[in-house]
Scaffold this motif. Structure first.
Motif: not given
Lengths: 140, 72
Positions: A77-78, A81, A85, A89, A139-140, B1-2, B40, B45-49
């Motif tokens: 999922x990461x 995601x 993004x 962009x 970075x994230x 996720x940001x 992460x 650095x990462x928010x999971x679902x």
């Protein structure tokens, strides 16, 4: 570094090398006084660029999968995601490039330059997407 | 996720320690994500679902709020 991150960096390097060389040649026509080559003569070299790009990416994927078979899993999922993004962009670069090509079209610029403006836009948006992905992975 | 640090804090590192020093790779396999995603998450650095968050909590046999919390 995940498989998808490595693949992204490989894509970035391959794009920069393959198309960097090509656009260096095109830039040579821009600064020379001679008229640019006919558009028909360009298709061969563009096709070669695309084939080279595909061949290098396939070679990278095979090598990476052979050396780290477990890593070459489906994106999680990461990864997805980050992809969404980066796609959104880099769309800005694509949009600006298309407007630029339209301006060239209405300014009656030779088709050679319009075709290359579009090609450059596609490559630039792919490079932008890879850079966005690379930043997001770190970075994230 | 940001981008950058998220406001979702977690105790994954601590939970791994209490689970017999479970490795990040073992947790990743159990949850169904890559090891980099676990790293992460641990580093904030990462928010999971929500689904992955529940799966992480389930691996440790803890309620969600013991593993994840929202920082004000």
């Amino acid at each position: 570094m995940s498989f998808h991150e490595k693949t992204n960096l490989a894509m970035l390097v391959i794009l920069a090398i393959v198309f960097g060389g090509y656009f260096y040649t095109v830039a040579g026509h821009l600064i020379s006084d001679a008229p640019p080559p006919a558009l028909d003569a360009v298709w061969g070299s563009l096709l070669r660029m695309v084939l080279l790009l595909v061949a290098l990416m396939v070679a990278f994927h095979i090598t990476a999968t052979v050396f780290a078979p477990k890593d070459s899993e489906q994106p999680d999922e990461r990864d997805r995601s980050i992809e969404i993004r980066a796609e959104a962009r880099s769309g800005v670069v694509l949009g600006i490039g298309i407007v630029w090509a339209l301006i060239l079209l209405f300014a009656d610029i030779e088709p050679y330059w319009i075709a290359h403006a579009l090609m450059f836009t596609l490559v630039a948006s792919e490079i932008a997407k890879s850079v966005m992905r690379a930043i997001a992975y770190r970075v994230g | 996720m940001g981008k950058g640090k998220t406001r979702i804090a977690n105790t994954i590192r601590e939970q791994r320690f209490h689970a017999g020093e479970m490795t990040q790779a073992e947790l990743a396999d159990a949850v169904g994500v890559t090891r980099q995603t676990v790293i992460a998450m641990e580093q904030g650095r990462y928010s999971p679902s929500l689904e992955v968050a529940f799966r992480v909590a389930r691996v440790f046999g803890k309620p969600l709020e013991e593993v994840f919390s929202y920082e004000d």
